[in-house]
Design a protein around this motif. Structure first.
Motif, mmCIF file in Angstrom:
data_model
loop_
_atom_site.group_PDB
_atom_site.id
_atom_site.type_symbol
_atom_site.label_atom_id
_atom_site.label_comp_id
_atom_site.label_asym_id
_atom_site.label_seq_id
_atom_site.Cartn_x
_atom_site.Cartn_y
_atom_site.Cartn_z
ATOM 1 N N LEU A 33 -2.709 -26.140 57.362
ATOM 2 C CA LEU A 33 -1.463 -25.384 57.500
ATOM 3 C C LEU A 33 -1.669 -23.908 57.218
ATOM 4 N N ALA A 34 -2.492 -23.604 56.235
ATOM 5 C CA ALA A 34 -2.743 -22.200 55.898
ATOM 6 C C ALA A 34 -3.366 -21.465 57.077
ATOM 7 N N GLU A 35 -4.291 -22.135 57.774
ATOM 8 C CA GLU A 35 -4.954 -21.513 58.909
ATOM 9 C C GLU A 35 -4.045 -21.442 60.133
ATOM 10 N N ALA A 36 -3.249 -22.525 60.332
ATOM 11 C CA ALA A 36 -2.447 -22.613 61.558
ATOM 12 C C ALA A 36 -1.152 -21.818 61.482
ATOM 13 N N SER A 37 -0.534 -21.800 60.297
ATOM 14 C CA SER A 37 0.780 -21.161 60.193
ATOM 15 C C SER A 37 0.711 -19.768 59.604
ATOM 16 N N GLY A 42 7.597 -20.993 54.364
ATOM 17 C CA GLY A 42 9.029 -21.292 54.360
ATOM 18 C C GLY A 42 9.612 -21.478 55.744
ATOM 19 N N PHE A 43 8.767 -21.545 56.768
ATOM 20 C CA PHE A 43 9.245 -21.630 58.143
ATOM 21 C C PHE A 43 9.510 -23.082 58.528
ATOM 22 N N GLY A 44 10.535 -23.294 59.363
ATOM 23 C CA GLY A 44 10.774 -24.612 59.951
ATOM 24 C C GLY A 44 11.701 -25.472 59.110
ATOM 25 N N GLY A 45 11.937 -26.642 59.586
ATOM 26 C CA GLY A 45 12.806 -27.539 58.866
ATOM 27 C C GLY A 45 12.364 -28.980 58.998
ATOM 28 N N PRO A 46 11.870 -29.596 57.932
ATOM 29 C CA PRO A 46 11.647 -28.949 56.640
ATOM 30 C C PRO A 46 10.364 -28.098 56.648
ATOM 31 N N SER A 47 10.337 -27.092 55.781
ATOM 32 C CA SER A 47 9.158 -26.247 55.643
ATOM 33 C C SER A 47 8.248 -26.830 54.563
ATOM 34 N N VAL A 48 7.077 -26.241 54.403
ATOM 35 C CA VAL A 48 6.156 -26.670 53.348
ATOM 36 C C VAL A 48 6.823 -26.515 51.981
ATOM 37 N N LYS A 49 7.520 -25.406 51.789
ATOM 38 C CA LYS A 49 8.194 -25.197 50.505
ATOM 39 C C LYS A 49 9.284 -26.243 50.278
ATOM 40 N N ASP A 50 9.978 -26.619 51.358
ATOM 41 C CA ASP A 50 10.997 -27.668 51.225
ATOM 42 C C ASP A 50 10.380 -28.989 50.783
ATOM 43 N N VAL A 51 9.178 -29.265 51.280
ATOM 44 C CA VAL A 51 8.498 -30.523 50.941
ATOM 45 C C VAL A 51 7.981 -30.495 49.502
ATOM 46 N N ALA A 71 -8.603 -22.067 46.778
ATOM 47 C CA ALA A 71 -8.560 -20.652 47.162
ATOM 48 C C ALA A 71 -9.788 -19.914 46.644
ATOM 49 N N ARG A 72 -10.220 -20.248 45.390
ATOM 50 C CA ARG A 72 -11.415 -19.606 44.849
ATOM 51 C C ARG A 72 -12.656 -20.003 45.639
ATOM 52 N N THR A 73 -12.745 -21.275 45.980
ATOM 53 C CA THR A 73 -13.912 -21.768 46.713
ATOM 54 C C THR A 73 -13.984 -21.139 48.100
ATOM 55 N N ALA A 74 -12.827 -21.075 48.767
ATOM 56 C CA ALA A 74 -12.785 -20.539 50.127
ATOM 57 C C ALA A 74 -13.012 -19.038 50.153
ATOM 58 N N ARG A 75 -12.613 -18.351 49.077
ATOM 59 C CA ARG A 75 -12.764 -16.905 48.950
ATOM 60 C C ARG A 75 -12.282 -16.176 50.188
ATOM 61 N N GLY A 79 -7.342 -18.441 55.792
ATOM 62 C CA GLY A 79 -6.319 -19.197 55.094
ATOM 63 C C GLY A 79 -6.414 -19.172 53.585
ATOM 64 N N ALA A 80 -7.520 -18.687 53.000
ATOM 65 C CA ALA A 80 -7.661 -18.709 51.548
ATOM 66 C C ALA A 80 -6.584 -17.877 50.877
ATOM 67 N N ASP A 81 -6.287 -16.709 51.427
ATOM 68 C CA ASP A 81 -5.268 -15.859 50.835
ATOM 69 C C ASP A 81 -3.887 -16.506 50.937
ATOM 70 N N HIS A 82 -3.654 -17.278 51.990
ATOM 71 C CA HIS A 82 -2.359 -17.942 52.136
ATOM 72 C C HIS A 82 -2.209 -19.085 51.129
ATOM 73 N N LEU A 83 -3.312 -19.749 50.796
ATOM 74 C CA LEU A 83 -3.263 -20.760 49.738
ATOM 75 C C LEU A 83 -2.895 -20.114 48.411
ATOM 76 N N PHE A 84 -3.441 -18.928 48.182
ATOM 77 C CA PHE A 84 -3.115 -18.213 46.958
ATOM 78 C C PHE A 84 -1.631 -17.835 46.925
ATOM 79 N N GLU A 85 -1.099 -17.410 48.057
ATOM 80 C CA GLU A 85 0.318 -17.062 48.122
ATOM 81 C C GLU A 85 1.204 -18.276 47.832
ATOM 82 N N LEU A 86 0.789 -19.440 48.316
ATOM 83 C CA LEU A 86 1.547 -20.659 48.011
ATOM 84 C C LEU A 86 1.455 -20.979 46.524
ATOM 85 N N ALA A 87 0.278 -20.740 45.928
ATOM 86 C CA ALA A 87 0.126 -20.968 44.491
ATOM 87 C C ALA A 87 1.042 -20.043 43.702
#
Length: 827
Positions: A33-37, A42-51, A71-75, A79-87
């Protein structure tokens, strides 16, 4: 950037995996999801945040830890930065019983960044301090790094000023972690020593720092300090032990030196320079220069500050080992600031010794324990190690007590002679680096026009245990007679022994101006005797004035209208001694790529300009042009005014849009100078042209370079490619595929069982029957490390190695298993 159409289905799959309780599967889906979206959580219904929002607190906390680890491993991966944003989002939605734990967790997550300029974090940090808690180590390190930058919120220094007992160093670098651990164990005198290192804020060591440093070193003991300090410094440049998350707009920050630690590191290097001279220290300081100047993506050299500190310290160490490192680095370093310091150090040493700079560079080359040309013998009890240096590199062969060779150092040697074995291995690495540096220095002697008296040349080159491994594979002029080493002495091309007198003058042989018969005879001799020259000499390209250049008089268009990859060209220019600036898509003026020729009172200019108009498509994220367009080559007097051109083109001019200055007529440029400069430019085009890229058949971005790619990939051969063709005509009959390969005009033609292939001798790109279909084969990046067992009479032609490797592959095309190739063959 908008999410993809698959986003709703991917979110549904995430929900299913969360229900299954498979943590590994959940993380895999979040990465998808981090790579694709692109982080549109928070996009869509339901979004990742909704889940994720309804998950119980412990499950959120567990997921948070997994996200941070991922996120640390991927550096820097997609998508690594997007995982961090979700964290970041997730941590603020945790409900923990202890408010201090909740705040600490927020700050711990924020501490995964390299720097942060969000002043709102200060109030969060004050909240934790008000509760009597300490700031998390990673967050504190991030704050301290931030305040070293040019942009820092005013609230940050005030907060840090209130943090008690801050550590001497930030955690996260291998050497800083070791220092902190050792100081805690070694006690107060060592703490005082490191604290003193933290005061190294000036660019060069001061008398006050030196006096206090010597007293502190005496307190801990010089011998102990030598062991501990070299142990710390040996870890400099290792990968970060606590990687930070690289955001999508960041440079490759995990490759940088922590700026907080850099000041302490500079002080430790100064302190090491106060120790008694020792080979390990000089070698270590040279390695620190190398690792500090290693480039990080989007930044450039990792830490010029530390590189310059190591050079200053080497210059202060009065030992042959230190001088050898300075000489080696001066032949290899291309970063201007550090190279200037190295040149100053060599010039200062030369003046002190009453010698020329060139003489100091020659006399500084150590023997590394070699007792004769290319041979070092070490005894470890009854075991013997023989280290040889030659065209195949540095090799160590072990012999057991019975005299029989063994594959590696016996266990008894590793057990009873650990220090001596370590020194042997370190010497081998040093020899390899020095041979490379000296080969490049010798290659530059053609234009330097360096000459020697025969006795000095014999001692410094031919019979020198290390330099002799290069000198004995080259051709020299003794007076006007061309000679080379063979059968234990100097001989002419036909094998006649030569014994020069002490008054004879020696210089490097260059093919320009020599009879064609002589050049061909030397090539045949080298190939017959299987001599591999350290660089092209007998096979060196010669560039003579063309009719077109006689007509243009003051400039050459021979290499105009090419498209080069800017960063690759920039790196090559530095290696070949050209002065160049990376061009940015900004409203600014840039000088041409320039090579100073002080021995000739000349300056060569290669006119290049930025290519493209779309920021992002035609530039890096930092705004540097990805590609350049080439134009004229001109020559001027060394003191003539320099030209400039706008970053985006418009032509070169003098002053405020003045017309270009008249260059020196090309017919008045010494033939050797003209040939060597044009050879450099041919190299730039031959290596950095986008036409060499086999994946650019579509013409690159929007197909804009399709015509250029096609014309370059299969067009007329440059001088370098013509030399390649001449050599292949002699080599092909000796190849294992001789019955399947022939050289025809611009191509090496290879007959496979499925197709017949034409490999272009300039670009290495391939056309195959029928109808000249294009075959894309992306060469292994290590293709320049060898030639598939085929003898080549010189080192350094990567394209030739690629052509030979492709030919070997395609001659047995039915054995190819790579699906990216077999799919094209069967179309």
């Amino acid at each position: 950037m908008a999410p993809t159409a698959q986003h709703p289905q991917q979110v549904a799959e995430l929900k299913r995996r969360l229900t299954s309780g498979d943590s590994v599967a959940v993380m895999e889906q979040l990465v998808v999801l981090a790579e694709a979206s692109h982080g549109a959580w928070g996009f869509g219904g339901p979004s990742v945040k909704d889940v994720l929002h309804p998950l119980p607190g412990p499950r959120k906390q567990e997921l948070l830890g997994q996200l941070l680890d991922q996120a640390r491993t991927a550096r820097g991966a997609a998508g690594a930065d997007h995982l961090f944003e979700l964290a970041e989002w997730l941590v603020r939605r945790l409900s923990l019983p202890d408010p201090g734990d909740a705040i600490a967790l927020v700050l711990e997550v924020e501490g995964q960044r390299w720097m942060c300029h969000d002043p709102s974090l200060v109030s969060t940090a004050w909240g934790l301090l008000d509760l009597g808690r300490e700031l998390p180590a990673d967050f504190l390190a991030m704050m301290r790094r931030t305040v070293t930058g040019s942009y820092r919120p005013k609230e940050f220094p005030a907060l840090l000023a209130k943090v008690p007992a801050q550590p001497l160093l930030n955690l996260g670098e291998a050497w800083s972690d070791r220092v902190l651990a050792d100081v805690a164990e070694l006690g107060q005198p060592w703490y005082d020593l490191v604290a003193h290192a933290a005061t190294a804020t000036s660019t060069k060591i001061t008398k006050a720092f030196e006096a206090r440093g010597r007293a502190l070193l005496d307190a801990v003991g010089m011998d102990k300090a030598a062991v501990v300090l070299t142990g710390w410094l040996s870890l400099v440049g290792r990968p970060r032990t606590r990687p930070v998350v690289r955001r999508h707009y960041d440079s490759d920050v995990n490759e940088l030196f922590d700026p907080v630690n850099a000041t302490v590191l500079r002080g430790l290097i100064w302190l090491a320079g106060l120790l008694p001279p020792q080979p390990d220290l000089a070698r270590l300081l040279g390695a620190i220069v190398d690792t500090s100047l290693r480039k990080a993506a989007g930044v450039g050299p990792r830490s010029p500050k530390i590189a310059n500190t190591a050079v200053h310290t080497l210059a202060r160490v009065d030992s042959d080992d230190a001088l050898a490192q300075i000489a080696r680095l001066a032949a290899r370093v291309t970063f201007k600031g550090t190279l200037k310091e190295l040149n100053t150090a060599l010039d200062t040493r030369a003046a002190a010794l009453g010698l020329s700079r060139a003489e100091v560079e020659e006399l500084a080359v150590p023997t590394y324990g070699l007792t004769e040309v290319g041979l070092r013998v070490d005894h470890f009890g009854d075991v013997r190690a023989e280290t040889t240096v030659g065209a195949d590199g540095v090799r160590t062969t072990w012999f057991a007590a019975n005299g029989h060779p063994v594959k590696a150092a016996p266990a008894a040697v590793r057990r009873d002679h650990a220090d001596e074995l370590r020194e042997l291995k370190a010497a081998g690495k040093d020899i390899d680096k020095m041979v490379t540096a000296q080969s490049e220095r010798l290659d530059r002697q053609f234009l330097a026009q360096r000459t020697w008296t025969y006795p000095a040349w014999r001692a410094r080159y031919l019979d020198h245990p290390l330099l002799g491994t290069l000198a004995r594979r080259l051709i020299w002029l003794v007076g006007e007679q061309a000679v080379a080493w063979s059968d234990g002495g100097l001989t002419t091309v036909d094998g006649t022994a030569v014994t020069p007198g002490d008054g004879a003058e020696v210089r490097l042989w260059h093919p320009i101006g020599r009879p064609v018969e002589e050049v061909l005879a030397w090539r045949e001799r080298l190939e017959r005797d299987l001599v591999v020259q350290p660089f092209k000499q007998a096979h060196r390209e010669v560039y003579l004035l063309t009719a077109a250049e006689e007509n243009t008089r003051t400039y050459s268009n021979r290499y105009a209208a090419h498209v080069l990859r800017q960063h690759q060209f920039h790196a090559l220019a530095a290696i070949r001694g050209w002065r160049n600036r990376l061009r940015l898509m900004v409203d600014d003026e840039y000088p041409p790529a320039t090579r100073e020729l002080p021995e000739w009172g000349l300056r060569a200019e290669f006119w290049v300009e930025g290519l493209g108009q779309e920021y992002g498509d035609d530039t890096t994220e930092s705004g540097a042009y990805l590609r350049l367009a080439t134009d004229q080559v001109r020559f001027y007097a060394a003191d003539a005014p320099e030209h400039s051109a706008h970053a985006g083109g418009g032509g070169y001019h003098l002053g405020w849009r003045g017309r270009p200055g008249d260059g020196i007529p090309l017919e008045q440029v010494p033939p050797l100078v003209f040939s060597e400069v044009m050879r450099d430019v041919d190299l730039f085009v031959g290596v950095a042209s986008v036409g060499n890229d086999p994946t650019w058949q579509d013409g690159g971005p929007d197909g804009r370079f399709a015509d250029y790619w096609a014309s370059y990939s299969f067009g007329e051969l440059t001088a370098t490619a013509q030399t390649r063709r001449d050599l292949l005509r002699r080599l092909v009959p000796r190849l294992a595929i001789a019955d399947r390969a022939t050289v025809e005009d611009r191509f090496l033609v290879v007959r496979g069982d499925l197709r017949t292939y034409r490999i272009h001798l300039g670009s290495g790109n391939i056309l195959m029957s029928p109808n000249d279909q294009y075959l894309c084969i992306v060469p292994n990046q290590r293709a320049d490390s060898g030639s598939g067992g085929v003898f080549l009479p010189f080192e350094g032609d990567r394209v030739l190695a690629v052509i030979l490797s492709k030919a070997m592959l395609l001659a047995r095309d039915t054995a190819i298993t790579d699906p990216t190739i077999t799919h094209q063959l069967r179309r």
